[in-house]
Design a protein around this motif. Sequence first.
Motif, PDB file in Angstrom:
ATOM      1  N   TYR A 208       0.813  -1.218   0.000  1.00  0.00           N
ATOM      2  CA  TYR A 208       0.000   0.000   0.000  1.00  0.00           C
ATOM      3  C   TYR A 208       0.845   1.268   0.000  1.00  0.00           C
ATOM      4  CZ  TYR A 208      -4.730  -1.851   0.536  1.00  0.00           C
ATOM      5  OH  TYR A 208      -5.946  -2.442   0.315  1.00  0.00           O
ATOM      6  N   GLU A 209       2.010   1.245   0.640  1.00  0.00           N
ATOM      7  CA  GLU A 209       2.873   2.431   0.665  1.00  0.00           C
ATOM      8  C   GLU A 209       3.326   2.829  -0.740  1.00  0.00           C
ATOM      9  OE1 GLU A 209       3.214   4.182   3.453  1.00  0.00           O
ATOM     10  OE2 GLU A 209       2.024   2.657   4.471  1.00  0.00           O
ATOM     11  N   GLY A 210       3.403   1.868  -1.647  1.00  0.00           N
ATOM     12  CA  GLY A 210       3.802   2.148  -3.024  1.00  0.00           C
ATOM     13  C   GLY A 210       2.788   2.971  -3.786  1.00  0.00           C
ATOM     14  N   ILE A 211       1.546   2.959  -3.347  1.00  0.00           N
ATOM     15  CA  ILE A 211       0.503   3.739  -4.019  1.00  0.00           C
ATOM     16  C   ILE A 211       0.856   5.220  -3.992  1.00  0.00           C
ATOM     17  CG2 ILE A 211      -1.919   4.487  -3.845  1.00  0.00           C
ATOM     18  CD1 ILE A 211      -2.484   1.575  -2.852  1.00  0.00           C
ATOM     19  N   GLU A 212       1.367   5.685  -2.862  1.00  0.00           N
ATOM     20  CA  GLU A 212       1.739   7.096  -2.751  1.00  0.00           C
ATOM     21  C   GLU A 212       2.772   7.473  -3.806  1.00  0.00           C
ATOM     22  OE1 GLU A 212       2.739   8.404   1.217  1.00  0.00           O
ATOM     23  OE2 GLU A 212       1.361   6.933   2.087  1.00  0.00           O
ATOM     24  N   VAL A 213       3.791   6.646  -3.940  1.00  0.00           N
ATOM     25  CA  VAL A 213       4.888   6.920  -4.872  1.00  0.00           C
ATOM     26  C   VAL A 213       4.388   6.867  -6.311  1.00  0.00           C
ATOM     27  CG1 VAL A 213       7.122   6.077  -5.698  1.00  0.00           C
ATOM     28  CG2 VAL A 213       6.607   6.062  -3.249  1.00  0.00           C
ATOM     29  N   LEU A 214       3.640   5.817  -6.656  1.00  0.00           N
ATOM     30  CA  LEU A 214       3.131   5.681  -8.021  1.00  0.00           C
ATOM     31  C   LEU A 214       2.174   6.814  -8.369  1.00  0.00           C
ATOM     32  CD1 LEU A 214       2.537   1.840  -8.127  1.00  0.00           C
ATOM     33  CD2 LEU A 214       4.257   3.131  -9.396  1.00  0.00           C
ATOM     34  N   ASN A 215       1.306   7.160  -7.448  1.00  0.00           N
ATOM     35  CA  ASN A 215       0.342   8.245  -7.654  1.00  0.00           C
ATOM     36  C   ASN A 215       1.066   9.545  -7.994  1.00  0.00           C
ATOM     37  OD1 ASN A 215      -2.618   9.259  -7.046  1.00  0.00           O
ATOM     38  ND2 ASN A 215      -1.230  10.693  -6.063  1.00  0.00           N
TER      39      ASN A 215
ATOM     40  N   ASN B 159      10.780  -0.671  -5.176  1.00  0.00           N
ATOM     41  CA  ASN B 159      11.045  -0.854  -3.742  1.00  0.00           C
ATOM     42  C   ASN B 159       9.815  -1.306  -2.958  1.00  0.00           C
ATOM     43  OD1 ASN B 159      13.752  -0.155  -3.960  1.00  0.00           O
ATOM     44  ND2 ASN B 159      13.322   2.013  -3.636  1.00  0.00           N
ATOM     45  N   TYR B 160       8.652  -1.293  -3.601  1.00  0.00           N
ATOM     46  CA  TYR B 160       7.394  -1.641  -2.939  1.00  0.00           C
ATOM     47  C   TYR B 160       6.721  -2.851  -3.575  1.00  0.00           C
ATOM     48  CZ  TYR B 160       8.091   3.145  -1.440  1.00  0.00           C
ATOM     49  OH  TYR B 160       8.633   4.285  -0.918  1.00  0.00           O
ATOM     50  N   MET B 161       7.412  -3.504  -4.505  1.00  0.00           N
ATOM     51  CA  MET B 161       6.777  -4.497  -5.351  1.00  0.00           C
ATOM     52  C   MET B 161       7.516  -5.829  -5.317  1.00  0.00           C
ATOM     53  SD  MET B 161       6.007  -4.080  -9.458  1.00  0.00           S
ATOM     54  CE  MET B 161       7.693  -3.657  -9.882  1.00  0.00           C
ATOM     55  N   VAL B 162       6.725  -6.898  -5.421  1.00  0.00           N
ATOM     56  CA  VAL B 162       7.247  -8.243  -5.625  1.00  0.00           C
ATOM     57  C   VAL B 162       6.594  -8.725  -6.911  1.00  0.00           C
ATOM     58  CG1 VAL B 162       7.347 -10.590  -4.732  1.00  0.00           C
ATOM     59  CG2 VAL B 162       7.437  -8.657  -3.156  1.00  0.00           C
ATOM     60  N   THR B 163       7.405  -9.115  -7.881  1.00  0.00           N
ATOM     61  CA  THR B 163       6.853  -9.518  -9.174  1.00  0.00           C
ATOM     62  C   THR B 163       7.813 -10.432  -9.917  1.00  0.00           C
ATOM     63  OG1 THR B 163       5.871  -8.718 -11.244  1.00  0.00           O
ATOM     64  CG2 THR B 163       7.780  -7.498 -10.415  1.00  0.00           C
TER      65      THR B 163
ATOM     66  N   VAL C 196     -11.521  15.349  -6.692  1.00  0.00           N
ATOM     67  CA  VAL C 196     -10.237  15.645  -6.060  1.00  0.00           C
ATOM     68  C   VAL C 196      -9.109  15.010  -6.869  1.00  0.00           C
ATOM     69  CG1 VAL C 196      -8.860  15.331  -3.954  1.00  0.00           C
ATOM     70  CG2 VAL C 196     -11.318  15.626  -3.776  1.00  0.00           C
ATOM     71  N   THR C 197      -8.046  15.784  -7.103  1.00  0.00           N
ATOM     72  CA  THR C 197      -6.813  15.208  -7.618  1.00  0.00           C
ATOM     73  C   THR C 197      -6.002  14.821  -6.394  1.00  0.00           C
ATOM     74  OG1 THR C 197      -6.891  16.530  -9.628  1.00  0.00           O
ATOM     75  CG2 THR C 197      -4.753  15.572  -9.036  1.00  0.00           C
ATOM     76  N   LEU C 198      -5.927  13.515  -6.178  1.00  0.00           N
ATOM     77  CA  LEU C 198      -5.322  12.980  -4.966  1.00  0.00           C
ATOM     78  C   LEU C 198      -3.805  13.104  -4.985  1.00  0.00           C
ATOM     79  CD1 LEU C 198      -7.384   9.662  -4.925  1.00  0.00           C
ATOM     80  CD2 LEU C 198      -7.824  11.681  -3.509  1.00  0.00           C
ATOM     81  N   ASP C 199      -3.226  13.627  -3.901  1.00  0.00           N
ATOM     82  CA  ASP C 199      -1.784  13.526  -3.749  1.00  0.00           C
ATOM     83  C   ASP C 199      -1.496  12.131  -3.189  1.00  0.00           C
ATOM     84  OD1 ASP C 199      -2.011  13.510  -0.890  1.00  0.00           O
ATOM     85  OD2 ASP C 199      -1.702  15.672  -0.769  1.00  0.00           O
ATOM     86  N   GLY C 200      -0.237  11.793  -3.012  1.00  0.00           N
ATOM     87  CA  GLY C 200       0.129  10.444  -2.602  1.00  0.00           C
ATOM     88  C   GLY C 200      -0.526   9.995  -1.313  1.00  0.00           C
ATOM     89  N   GLN C 201      -0.482  10.832  -0.286  1.00  0.00           N
ATOM     90  CA  GLN C 201      -1.078  10.464   1.002  1.00  0.00           C
ATOM     91  C   GLN C 201      -2.589  10.311   0.888  1.00  0.00           C
ATOM     92  OE1 GLN C 201       0.303   9.458   3.928  1.00  0.00           O
ATOM     93  NE2 GLN C 201      -1.813   9.008   4.463  1.00  0.00           N
ATOM     94  N   GLN C 202      -3.224  11.214   0.142  1.00  0.00           N
ATOM     95  CA  GLN C 202      -4.670  11.106  -0.055  1.00  0.00           C
ATOM     96  C   GLN C 202      -5.026   9.835  -0.813  1.00  0.00           C
ATOM     97  OE1 GLN C 202      -5.113  14.853  -2.052  1.00  0.00           O
ATOM     98  NE2 GLN C 202      -6.080  15.821  -0.278  1.00  0.00           N
ATOM     99  N   ALA C 203      -4.231   9.488  -1.824  1.00  0.00           N
ATOM    100  CA  ALA C 203      -4.489   8.262  -2.587  1.00  0.00           C
ATOM    101  C   ALA C 203      -4.400   7.048  -1.679  1.00  0.00           C
ATOM    102  CB  ALA C 203      -3.498   8.141  -3.746  1.00  0.00           C
ATOM    103  N   HIS C 204      -3.382   7.028  -0.841  1.00  0.00           N
ATOM    104  CA  HIS C 204      -3.225   5.927   0.110  1.00  0.00           C
ATOM    105  C   HIS C 204      -4.448   5.839   1.027  1.00  0.00           C
ATOM    106  CE1 HIS C 204      -1.793   4.029   3.853  1.00  0.00           C
ATOM    107  NE2 HIS C 204      -1.149   3.229   3.023  1.00  0.00           N
ATOM    108  N   SER C 205      -4.856   6.963   1.586  1.00  0.00           N
ATOM    109  CA  SER C 205      -6.029   6.987   2.464  1.00  0.00           C
ATOM    110  C   SER C 205      -7.285   6.553   1.718  1.00  0.00           C
ATOM    111  CB  SER C 205      -6.243   8.394   3.038  1.00  0.00           C
ATOM    112  OG  SER C 205      -5.181   8.749   3.886  1.00  0.00           O
ATOM    113  N   TYR C 206      -7.419   6.992   0.477  1.00  0.00           N
ATOM    114  CA  TYR C 206      -8.623   6.700  -0.303  1.00  0.00           C
ATOM    115  C   TYR C 206      -8.780   5.205  -0.566  1.00  0.00           C
ATOM    116  CZ  TYR C 206     -12.341   7.505  -3.697  1.00  0.00           C
ATOM    117  OH  TYR C 206     -13.552   7.508  -4.352  1.00  0.00           O
ATOM    118  N   VAL C 207      -7.702   4.523  -0.874  1.00  0.00           N
ATOM    119  CA  VAL C 207      -7.812   3.097  -1.198  1.00  0.00           C
ATOM    120  C   VAL C 207      -7.662   2.187   0.016  1.00  0.00           C
ATOM    121  CG1 VAL C 207      -7.041   3.446  -3.570  1.00  0.00           C
ATOM    122  CG2 VAL C 207      -5.384   2.773  -1.838  1.00  0.00           C
TER     123      VAL C 207
END
Length: 167
Positions: free
Chosen positions: A7-14, A101-105, A41-52
């Motif tokens: 979930y922390e990666g959402i902020e960075v990707l966003n 840094n936030y992904m396993v693939t 709303v255009t979500l910033d990283g923290q908002q995107a994390h909170s939203y999802v």
Amino acid sequence: AYAAIDYEGIEVLNDVFGGVTVQVLEDLTFVNPALQEGKIVTLDGQQAHSYVWSRNIEELDSNNMRKTRQKQYMMAFVQKTVEATKVDVNVPLKLYQAASNYMVTNVSIAKVTYLVSKVLNIGIADVWTVSVPGEVVKGEIYAKFIPNEEKLYELILDIFYTKVNNS
């Protein structure tokens, strides 16, 4: 193939795009004052994390609304990715590097680039998701999900198997 992103990666990707725009589906002002129901709303990283990630634990069925928001966000993110890639073909590489840094693939950057080129050619109408059928009930402390085993079995057959006519 698989890919899992923390979930922390959402902020960075966003924030690679400068934010993803959504219309807020439910009141989430308890986690962020900007997340008012109905507001665009255009979500910033923290908002995107909170939203999802966030949900109202006072509501028994809050996880279903969270899943709806996650799908909405994912579609907006994918659409923004497609639009940005049409302008800059290096966008998939930038996203892959930001997520690393936030992904396993087991999906290589070459495969990602190939898949993005396919999406650019054919488009993407919707993200397909399936939910296990069942009901949410109140447990002693937390909500509990009780799967409908018969419907789950039917769902597994529908998704993973093809009916063969033996005649």
